[in-house]
Design a protein around this motif. Sequence first.
Motif, short mmCIF file in Angstrom:
data_model
loop_
_atom_site.label_atom_id
_atom_site.label_comp_id
_atom_site.label_asym_id
_atom_site.label_seq_id
_atom_site.Cartn_x
_atom_site.Cartn_y
_atom_site.Cartn_z
N PHE A 6 0.82 -1.21 0.00
CA PHE A 6 0.00 0.00 0.00
C PHE A 6 0.86 1.27 0.00
O PHE A 6 0.51 2.27 -0.63
CB PHE A 6 -0.92 -0.01 1.21
CG PHE A 6 -1.82 1.18 1.33
CD1 PHE A 6 -2.90 1.33 0.47
CD2 PHE A 6 -1.60 2.16 2.29
CE1 PHE A 6 -3.74 2.44 0.57
CE2 PHE A 6 -2.42 3.26 2.39
CZ PHE A 6 -3.49 3.40 1.53
N ARG A 7 2.00 1.22 0.65
CA ARG A 7 2.87 2.39 0.74
C ARG A 7 3.39 2.84 -0.62
O ARG A 7 3.83 3.99 -0.76
CB ARG A 7 4.06 2.11 1.68
CG ARG A 7 4.94 0.99 1.19
CD ARG A 7 6.07 0.70 2.18
NE ARG A 7 7.08 1.75 2.18
CZ ARG A 7 8.11 1.79 3.03
NH1 ARG A 7 8.24 0.86 3.95
NH2 ARG A 7 9.00 2.75 2.95
N LEU A 47 -10.95 -3.49 0.97
CA LEU A 47 -11.82 -4.64 0.77
C LEU A 47 -11.04 -5.69 -0.03
O LEU A 47 -10.43 -5.31 -1.04
CB LEU A 47 -13.08 -4.22 0.00
CG LEU A 47 -14.12 -5.29 -0.32
CD1 LEU A 47 -14.96 -5.59 0.91
CD2 LEU A 47 -15.02 -4.87 -1.47
N PRO A 48 -10.90 -6.93 0.40
CA PRO A 48 -11.60 -7.62 1.49
C PRO A 48 -10.84 -7.63 2.81
O PRO A 48 -11.22 -8.37 3.73
CB PRO A 48 -11.69 -9.04 0.93
CG PRO A 48 -10.39 -9.21 0.20
CD PRO A 48 -10.11 -7.87 -0.43
N THR A 49 -9.76 -6.85 2.95
CA THR A 49 -8.97 -6.83 4.17
C THR A 49 -8.27 -5.49 4.27
O THR A 49 -8.26 -4.71 3.31
CB THR A 49 -7.94 -7.98 4.18
OG1 THR A 49 -7.30 -8.06 5.46
CG2 THR A 49 -6.88 -7.79 3.11
N VAL A 50 -7.66 -5.23 5.42
CA VAL A 50 -6.72 -4.11 5.54
C VAL A 50 -5.30 -4.68 5.55
O VAL A 50 -4.51 -4.41 4.65
CB VAL A 50 -6.99 -3.26 6.80
CG1 VAL A 50 -6.01 -2.08 6.85
CG2 VAL A 50 -8.42 -2.75 6.81
N PRO A 70 -4.29 -9.12 -0.59
CA PRO A 70 -3.16 -8.17 -0.55
C PRO A 70 -3.30 -7.10 0.52
O PRO A 70 -4.38 -6.86 1.07
CB PRO A 70 -3.20 -7.54 -1.95
CG PRO A 70 -4.63 -7.65 -2.37
CD PRO A 70 -5.15 -8.92 -1.77
N ASP A 71 -2.20 -6.45 0.80
CA ASP A 71 -2.12 -5.33 1.73
C ASP A 71 -3.16 -4.26 1.36
O ASP A 71 -3.20 -3.78 0.23
CB ASP A 71 -0.70 -4.75 1.65
CG ASP A 71 -0.47 -3.58 2.57
OD1 ASP A 71 -1.19 -3.46 3.58
OD2 ASP A 71 0.44 -2.78 2.28
N HIS A 72 -4.02 -3.93 2.33
CA HIS A 72 -5.09 -2.95 2.14
C HIS A 72 -6.10 -3.36 1.06
O HIS A 72 -6.84 -2.51 0.55
CB HIS A 72 -4.53 -1.56 1.87
CG HIS A 72 -4.02 -0.88 3.10
ND1 HIS A 72 -2.91 -1.32 3.78
CD2 HIS A 72 -4.45 0.21 3.80
CE1 HIS A 72 -2.67 -0.55 4.83
NE2 HIS A 72 -3.60 0.39 4.87
N GLN A 96 -5.81 -0.75 -5.74
CA GLN A 96 -4.89 -1.04 -6.85
C GLN A 96 -5.56 -0.99 -8.22
O GLN A 96 -4.85 -1.00 -9.24
CB GLN A 96 -4.32 -2.45 -6.69
CG GLN A 96 -3.64 -2.74 -5.37
CD GLN A 96 -3.05 -4.13 -5.36
OE1 GLN A 96 -2.32 -4.52 -6.28
NE2 GLN A 96 -3.38 -4.91 -4.34
N LEU A 97 -6.88 -0.97 -8.25
CA LEU A 97 -7.60 -1.20 -9.50
C LEU A 97 -8.05 0.11 -10.17
O LEU A 97 -8.46 1.05 -9.48
CB LEU A 97 -8.85 -2.05 -9.23
CG LEU A 97 -8.60 -3.49 -8.79
CD1 LEU A 97 -9.90 -4.12 -8.31
CD2 LEU A 97 -8.01 -4.30 -9.93
#
Length: 316
Positions: free
Chosen positions: A58-59, A70-73, A86-88, A93-94
């Motif tokens: 994410f950084r 979504l689906p996680t942090v 994946p991360d965040h 990313q999309l």
Amino acid sequence: MPSQVHRCILQSDQLVIEVRPREGGRIASLRSLDSGLEFLMQSPRNETIPTPNLNADFRNGPCAGIEECLPTVARCDASTEGGPAPDHGDFWQLPWHVEHMDDCSAILSADGFSRTLRFTKHLLVTGDTLRVEYSVTNIRTTSQSFLYACHPLFAVDEGDLIMLPSDIRSLRLDYSRGNRLGKRGDVISWPVTASGIKLDQAGRADVGHADMFYTERVNRGVCGILRYSTGQILEVLFDPARLPYLGIWLCYGGWPDDATEQLQYAVALEPTTSPHNSLNTAQQAQAAMSLQPGKVFRFAIAFRVRQAPSALLATD
């Protein structure tokens, strides 16, 4: 294929909003026309178009504005029900498809890659409020497990007031850089810790602090930040029946851990479906969402800019 719209500008008589469909559909700017104040942290990078993959950090993305987790942090490994995530999450990313856009509204959508979830959001700005209506649809033939967390990185100045629901008296610590406030799972009093630290006042940009907390279930879906420079409050409004918890990220130059790039100075108030950073942990705690094939989970979050009462400003 996603549309080639780079920016959507939405405007009312009080607010101007910028959305970046190609950069994870994020809300890049929320600015008051009255004061000119920008309420969102701005990206230190020029236009960033990530390549979607499970190993993305994410950084390395924009790390600014209002993004969607979504689906996680936190990143999840293969032991997670449904496989790694994946991360965040997927959606920062999309590139998002712009289904509709006019002067005050836009509808965007994207399909996840770690889970077959279709995420749609309808943004509408009227007067002093940006309202975002969300839907998550399971487009697969088997049930899907996930958590959602809004990820708004709000700009602050030292001393700005962080306002949580009035009945919040303590928070569960999820992370504190250098264990400054304790270890994960510790209960920390709010707004002032047992050691006298005022958590509800934004710190300096150079103190190197970074702390993450979660509330218990909230009864009132309202929180916000008072910006003393203009006397305006940015409120975050949500339905606790749909988003029962609130994550709080206080970052005053304490992230990323290394100093090879610009350090973050922001506060995030994160309405969420789960009081856990990781989908894997949420599943283990039976706190993850489960969506059956063809079913839709709907919720909304509003961002309202209003003038602070004079009595509140007098307490500064």
